[in-house]
Design a protein around this motif. Structure first.
Motif, PDB file in Angstrom:
ATOM      1  N   ALA A  10       0.838  -1.204   0.000  1.00  0.00           N
ATOM      2  CA  ALA A  10       0.000   0.000   0.000  1.00  0.00           C
ATOM      3  C   ALA A  10       0.872   1.254   0.000  1.00  0.00           C
ATOM      4  O   ALA A  10       0.560   2.235  -0.690  1.00  0.00           O
ATOM      5  CB  ALA A  10      -0.925  -0.014   1.211  1.00  0.00           C
ATOM      6  N   GLU A  11       1.941   1.195   0.728  1.00  0.00           N
ATOM      7  CA  GLU A  11       2.842   2.358   0.768  1.00  0.00           C
ATOM      8  C   GLU A  11       3.504   2.564  -0.592  1.00  0.00           C
ATOM      9  O   GLU A  11       3.616   3.700  -1.070  1.00  0.00           O
ATOM     10  CB  GLU A  11       3.903   2.142   1.850  1.00  0.00           C
ATOM     11  CG  GLU A  11       4.779   3.347   2.073  1.00  0.00           C
ATOM     12  CD  GLU A  11       5.742   3.154   3.234  1.00  0.00           C
ATOM     13  OE1 GLU A  11       6.755   3.849   3.227  1.00  0.00           O
ATOM     14  OE2 GLU A  11       5.475   2.322   4.120  1.00  0.00           O
ATOM     15  N   ASP A  12       3.934   1.478  -1.246  1.00  0.00           N
ATOM     16  CA  ASP A  12       4.534   1.605  -2.570  1.00  0.00           C
ATOM     17  C   ASP A  12       3.532   2.183  -3.574  1.00  0.00           C
ATOM     18  O   ASP A  12       3.884   3.045  -4.390  1.00  0.00           O
ATOM     19  CB  ASP A  12       5.031   0.238  -3.067  1.00  0.00           C
ATOM     20  CG  ASP A  12       6.290  -0.214  -2.344  1.00  0.00           C
ATOM     21  OD1 ASP A  12       6.967   0.666  -1.764  1.00  0.00           O
ATOM     22  OD2 ASP A  12       6.592  -1.427  -2.381  1.00  0.00           O
ATOM     23  N   TRP A  15       3.142   5.932  -2.954  1.00  0.00           N
ATOM     24  CA  TRP A  15       4.288   6.703  -3.454  1.00  0.00           C
ATOM     25  C   TRP A  15       4.255   6.782  -4.979  1.00  0.00           C
ATOM     26  O   TRP A  15       4.554   7.824  -5.557  1.00  0.00           O
ATOM     27  CB  TRP A  15       5.607   6.094  -2.979  1.00  0.00           C
ATOM     28  CG  TRP A  15       5.965   6.495  -1.599  1.00  0.00           C
ATOM     29  CD1 TRP A  15       5.992   5.726  -0.497  1.00  0.00           C
ATOM     30  CD2 TRP A  15       6.351   7.799  -1.168  1.00  0.00           C
ATOM     31  NE1 TRP A  15       6.361   6.454   0.608  1.00  0.00           N
ATOM     32  CE2 TRP A  15       6.592   7.742   0.224  1.00  0.00           C
ATOM     33  CE3 TRP A  15       6.509   9.025  -1.796  1.00  0.00           C
ATOM     34  CZ2 TRP A  15       6.983   8.835   0.969  1.00  0.00           C
ATOM     35  CZ3 TRP A  15       6.907  10.120  -1.046  1.00  0.00           C
ATOM     36  CH2 TRP A  15       7.131  10.019   0.318  1.00  0.00           C
ATOM     37  N   ARG A  16       3.927   5.675  -5.649  1.00  0.00           N
ATOM     38  CA  ARG A  16       3.851   5.698  -7.109  1.00  0.00           C
ATOM     39  C   ARG A  16       2.785   6.688  -7.574  1.00  0.00           C
ATOM     40  O   ARG A  16       2.988   7.428  -8.536  1.00  0.00           O
ATOM     41  CB  ARG A  16       3.548   4.297  -7.643  1.00  0.00           C
ATOM     42  CG  ARG A  16       4.803   3.601  -8.118  1.00  0.00           C
ATOM     43  CD  ARG A  16       4.510   2.308  -8.832  1.00  0.00           C
ATOM     44  NE  ARG A  16       4.879   1.238  -7.906  1.00  0.00           N
ATOM     45  CZ  ARG A  16       4.050   0.362  -7.379  1.00  0.00           C
ATOM     46  NH1 ARG A  16       2.784   0.351  -7.709  1.00  0.00           N
ATOM     47  NH2 ARG A  16       4.476  -0.540  -6.537  1.00  0.00           N
ATOM     48  N   ALA A  17       1.655   6.731  -6.891  1.00  0.00           N
ATOM     49  CA  ALA A  17       0.591   7.664  -7.262  1.00  0.00           C
ATOM     50  C   ALA A  17       1.044   9.105  -7.076  1.00  0.00           C
ATOM     51  O   ALA A  17       0.743   9.984  -7.895  1.00  0.00           O
ATOM     52  CB  ALA A  17      -0.657   7.384  -6.429  1.00  0.00           C
ATOM     53  N   TYR A  22       2.427  14.096  -9.841  1.00  0.00           N
ATOM     54  CA  TYR A  22       3.113  15.217  -9.187  1.00  0.00           C
ATOM     55  C   TYR A  22       2.732  16.546  -9.805  1.00  0.00           C
ATOM     56  O   TYR A  22       2.552  17.530  -9.137  1.00  0.00           O
ATOM     57  CB  TYR A  22       4.628  15.009  -9.240  1.00  0.00           C
ATOM     58  CG  TYR A  22       5.389  16.117  -8.586  1.00  0.00           C
ATOM     59  CD1 TYR A  22       5.343  16.305  -7.210  1.00  0.00           C
ATOM     60  CD2 TYR A  22       6.136  17.013  -9.337  1.00  0.00           C
ATOM     61  CE1 TYR A  22       6.032  17.331  -6.602  1.00  0.00           C
ATOM     62  CE2 TYR A  22       6.827  18.034  -8.737  1.00  0.00           C
ATOM     63  CZ  TYR A  22       6.775  18.197  -7.371  1.00  0.00           C
ATOM     64  OH  TYR A  22       7.452  19.211  -6.776  1.00  0.00           O
ATOM     65  N   GLY A  23       2.621  16.593 -11.062  1.00  0.00           N
ATOM     66  CA  GLY A  23       2.285  17.856 -11.707  1.00  0.00           C
ATOM     67  C   GLY A  23       2.919  17.906 -13.083  1.00  0.00           C
ATOM     68  O   GLY A  23       3.711  17.066 -13.477  1.00  0.00           O
TER      69      GLY A  23
END
Length: 152
Positions: A10-12, A15-17, A22-23
């Protein structure tokens, strides 16, 4: 499946999302200009300080780093410094007690030298006495808060 594996996945994903969303990245129209100056001109061009534009600044440097052709115009010579202040003999003896006694005791300890009890007590008394003497002789009045010790 262990609880730690689920948390890591879930953490990975989180972070990928974040990285994917990001923009928008800015589009650069022109690449930055490339300079022929040392280090790409990031630290300035030292050739700008040479008297001859085509001359390397390190070539022909005179004594003490002055550029060629530099002439002492006024020839300023600073006055000789004042002599160092003399320490009064009583204060010198106190400083010797404060620094000398622990030094002698430390050397005797490191080298495993046995010293007589009376000499050990004398060294401890020299340290304590020198310290107390220096504390008693300290100035009592407060210093000017704006005085940094500089003299003009």
């Amino acid at each position: 499946m262990q609880p730690d594996d689920h948390d890591d996945e879930a953490e990975d994903r989180a972070w990928r999302a974040i990285v994917e969303n990001y923009g928008e990245r800015p589009e650069l129209d022109d690449p930055p200009p490339v300079s022929d100056a040392p280090f790409g001109g990031r630290f300035g061009d030292p050739r700008a300080f040479s008297p001859d534009p085509g001359q390397d600044p390190a070539a022909g440097v005179g004594e003490a780093g002055e550029p060629p052709g530099a002439v002492e115009e006024e020839g300023y010579v600073p006055p000789p410094p004042p002599p160092l202040p003399r320490v009064e003999p009583d204060r010198m003896l106190a400083w010797v007690g404060v620094f000398g006694s622990p030094t002698v005791l430390l050397i005797a300890l490191v080298l495993s030298l046995s010293i007589p009890f009376w000499l050990g007590y004398l060294l401890v008394a020299g340290f304590v006495g020198g310290f107390l003497y220096l504390v008693v002789k300290m100035p009592r009045e407060p210093r000017d808060p704006w005085d940094d010790g500089a003299q003009v």
